[in-house]
Scaffold this motif. Sequence first.
Motif, short mmCIF file in Angstrom:
data_model
loop_
_atom_site.label_atom_id
_atom_site.label_comp_id
_atom_site.label_asym_id
_atom_site.label_seq_id
_atom_site.Cartn_x
_atom_site.Cartn_y
_atom_site.Cartn_z
N TYR A 140 2.96 56.92 14.31
CA TYR A 140 3.30 56.03 13.20
C TYR A 140 3.80 56.83 12.01
CZ TYR A 140 2.60 52.87 9.22
OH TYR A 140 2.77 52.14 8.07
N LEU A 141 3.08 57.90 11.67
CA LEU A 141 3.45 58.71 10.51
C LEU A 141 4.76 59.45 10.76
CD1 LEU A 141 2.64 59.73 7.73
CD2 LEU A 141 1.32 61.54 8.82
N SER A 142 4.95 59.95 11.95
CA SER A 142 6.20 60.65 12.26
C SER A 142 7.39 59.72 12.12
CB SER A 142 6.14 61.21 13.69
OG SER A 142 5.10 62.16 13.82
N LEU A 174 8.00 59.02 8.34
CA LEU A 174 8.55 60.18 7.64
C LEU A 174 9.97 60.51 8.07
CD1 LEU A 174 5.45 62.55 7.45
CD2 LEU A 174 6.45 61.16 5.63
N SER A 197 2.28 57.42 3.58
CA SER A 197 2.02 58.67 4.29
C SER A 197 0.82 59.41 3.69
CB SER A 197 3.26 59.56 4.26
OG SER A 197 3.62 59.93 2.95
N GLN A 198 0.67 59.34 2.37
CA GLN A 198 -0.49 59.97 1.73
C GLN A 198 -1.80 59.30 2.15
OE1 GLN A 198 0.54 59.75 -2.42
NE2 GLN A 198 2.16 61.30 -2.22
N ILE A 226 -2.39 57.81 5.10
CA ILE A 226 -2.67 58.27 6.46
C ILE A 226 -3.22 59.69 6.45
CG2 ILE A 226 -1.59 58.94 8.64
CD1 ILE A 226 -1.77 56.02 8.59
N ASN A 227 -2.57 60.57 5.70
CA ASN A 227 -2.99 61.97 5.67
C ASN A 227 -4.38 62.13 5.07
OD1 ASN A 227 -0.78 63.28 6.88
ND2 ASN A 227 0.42 63.10 5.00
N ASN A 243 -7.01 61.03 7.62
CA ASN A 243 -7.02 61.99 8.72
C ASN A 243 -7.74 63.27 8.34
OD1 ASN A 243 -6.26 62.82 11.37
ND2 ASN A 243 -4.59 64.02 10.51
N LEU A 279 0.75 48.88 8.25
CA LEU A 279 -0.16 50.01 8.01
C LEU A 279 -1.55 49.72 8.57
CD1 LEU A 279 -1.03 52.72 6.76
CD2 LEU A 279 -1.45 51.49 4.62
#
Length: 276
Positions: free
Chosen positions: A20-22, A25, A45-46, A48-49, A52, A109
Amino acid sequence: MNQTELIRFGTGRQLTEIDYLSELLSYQTMFQPIQSVGQLIAQVSQTINAINQGFLPTELPMLEVSDNMIMDVQRYVVDKFPNQPAKGNALWGKLSESLEAVDFLVRHLRDALIEYFSMYGYVSTPFVQDLSRYLGNQPILELMAGHGYLSAGLRALNPEQVIIATDNQLWREQPDITLDQPVTIVENMTGLAALEKYGQEVAVIMMSWAPDTSTADWDLLQVIRENYPTKKLLVIGEYQGATNSKVFWQQAKLKPVLATHHHTFDLINEQVYEVE
């Protein structure tokens, strides 16, 4: 809010591959010149990161490509090719198609949070800070704690507070559900067993994202009313929506609380209620 201000709930999943993130981005460079769209991609993205890596994320706005963002893209195209309509139309076609893909991704999301981290209700740092202040140092029992993000955040803020997290872990029997362990200590027991064991020891009972596929929440509410009438009951969910049973919403007396940092970012309007 930078990462040093976020609540660390644990080690996180530390996943190296998040499709999803790839995919999200992959549009970052394309929309970097358009600040509003770039910020939207960065916010998601922030989030998700952070999770994680073991941090509760910041709060989110409504996640969608807004009309203003579309206008920003249109202005960018006109400014880039003011006198070359053919090139402008070609660029607009490419950007508008990608914009639809970004819109789809950010609107989904929650699906990604469930798939990769088993986070159903959105547990952010600002919300847990509000909740912790609201609860003070009172001893807490969380029922249906799932993977334990809520209790983990509260424990991180106040390590000396009595916070008991419980869940019967029936979600492990569902198809396509992650078998990863909870992010904090969650005792494996039913809600009724947890009430019987800990009900007299706590001042607050919390129940977040109870499933809408059973009436277990209604059974618990009846027991709390009968045997623990002085306890404060907090429920987090979507009124007559994605969480809890119909009979629960029909019978519960609700008082909305803590709306400042706990509001919807998608079509699921989860809220916090005090319940009588």
